[in-house]
Write a protein that holds these residues in place. Structure first.
Motif, PDB file in Angstrom:
ATOM      1  N   MET A 128      -2.336  17.005  41.661  1.00  0.00           N
ATOM      2  CA  MET A 128      -2.763  17.670  42.858  1.00  0.00           C
ATOM      3  C   MET A 128      -1.549  18.210  43.511  1.00  0.00           C
ATOM      4  SD  MET A 128      -6.212  16.979  42.383  1.00  0.00           S
ATOM      5  CE  MET A 128      -6.852  16.229  41.276  1.00  0.00           C
ATOM      6  N   SER A 164      -7.339  25.094  44.157  1.00  0.00           N
ATOM      7  CA  SER A 164      -8.258  23.673  44.284  1.00  0.00           C
ATOM      8  C   SER A 164      -8.913  23.619  45.583  1.00  0.00           C
ATOM      9  CB  SER A 164      -7.509  22.608  44.103  1.00  0.00           C
ATOM     10  OG  SER A 164      -6.476  22.549  45.209  1.00  0.00           O
ATOM     11  N   HIS A 223     -18.928  13.905  41.209  1.00  0.00           N
ATOM     12  CA  HIS A 223     -18.064  13.949  40.353  1.00  0.00           C
ATOM     13  C   HIS A 223     -18.683  13.817  38.731  1.00  0.00           C
ATOM     14  CE1 HIS A 223     -14.438  11.609  38.081  1.00  0.00           C
ATOM     15  NE2 HIS A 223     -14.224  12.960  38.056  1.00  0.00           N
ATOM     16  N   GLY A 229     -10.418  19.211  37.700  1.00  0.00           N
ATOM     17  CA  GLY A 229      -9.874  17.778  37.684  1.00  0.00           C
ATOM     18  C   GLY A 229     -10.301  17.335  39.107  1.00  0.00           C
ATOM     19  N   TRP A 230     -10.088  15.898  39.219  1.00  0.00           N
ATOM     20  CA  TRP A 230     -10.722  15.209  40.423  1.00  0.00           C
ATOM     21  C   TRP A 230      -9.795  14.221  40.755  1.00  0.00           C
ATOM     22  CZ3 TRP A 230     -15.469  15.340  42.569  1.00  0.00           C
ATOM     23  CH2 TRP A 230     -16.132  14.114  43.542  1.00  0.00           C
ATOM     24  N   GLY A 231      -9.407  14.276  42.188  1.00  0.00           N
ATOM     25  CA  GLY A 231      -8.411  13.468  42.467  1.00  0.00           C
ATOM     26  C   GLY A 231      -8.743  12.772  43.946  1.00  0.00           C
ATOM     27  N   TYR A 232      -8.776  11.413  44.062  1.00  0.00           N
ATOM     28  CA  TYR A 232      -8.941  10.850  45.323  1.00  0.00           C
ATOM     29  C   TYR A 232      -7.521  10.873  46.290  1.00  0.00           C
ATOM     30  CZ  TYR A 232     -13.687   8.795  43.831  1.00  0.00           C
ATOM     31  OH  TYR A 232     -14.762   8.653  43.604  1.00  0.00           O
ATOM     32  N   VAL A 269     -11.247  14.034  48.661  1.00  0.00           N
ATOM     33  CA  VAL A 269     -11.095  14.485  47.306  1.00  0.00           C
ATOM     34  C   VAL A 269     -10.644  15.699  47.316  1.00  0.00           C
ATOM     35  CG1 VAL A 269     -12.485  14.590  45.032  1.00  0.00           C
ATOM     36  CG2 VAL A 269     -13.035  12.723  46.608  1.00  0.00           C
ATOM     37  N   GLU A 270      -9.876  15.892  46.034  1.00  0.00           N
ATOM     38  CA  GLU A 270      -9.344  17.387  45.784  1.00  0.00           C
ATOM     39  C   GLU A 270      -9.872  17.545  44.286  1.00  0.00           C
ATOM     40  OE1 GLU A 270      -5.336  19.793  45.574  1.00  0.00           O
ATOM     41  OE2 GLU A 270      -5.143  17.778  45.929  1.00  0.00           O
TER      42      GLU A 270
END
Length: 93
Positions: A1, A36, A49, A61-64, A74-75
């Motif tokens: 990210m 993103s 998600h 892609g998923w990132g907290y 979230v990104e």
């Protein structure tokens, strides 16, 4: 990210519930590979998600960035090599 500058941001706390996912998917559909967006919520957006993983496998892609208890951030990244077509449908065509 990556850094959070110049990324689309949706704060779903300010959007009626029935409009949240359509707005998010509208932005995701317009994201170019490698870009993103950021989402801020008052609850864990885990259902979103799961929906991404099911409908667009390997494309995002998923990132907290923050995980509650009052605010979740979230990104979501549009992956560079996320599927075999350019139409965001997740199909193999």
């Amino acid at each position: 990210m990556s850094e959070t500058l110049d990324k689309p941001l949706i704060d779903v706390r300010t959007i009626p519930p029935r409009e949240r996912h359509p707005r998010i998917f509208g932005i995701l559909g317009a994201l170019m590979p490698g870009k993103s967006m950021l989402i801020t919520s008052d609850h864990d957006p885990r259902p979103l998600h799961y929906q991404l993983e099911t409908n667009f496998p390997g494309q995002f892609g998923w990132g907290y960035l923050e995980q509650g208890p009052e605010v979740w951030r979230v990104e979501i990244d549009r992956l560079e090599d996320g599927g075999s077509c350019d139409c965001c449908c997740g199909a193999e065509h």
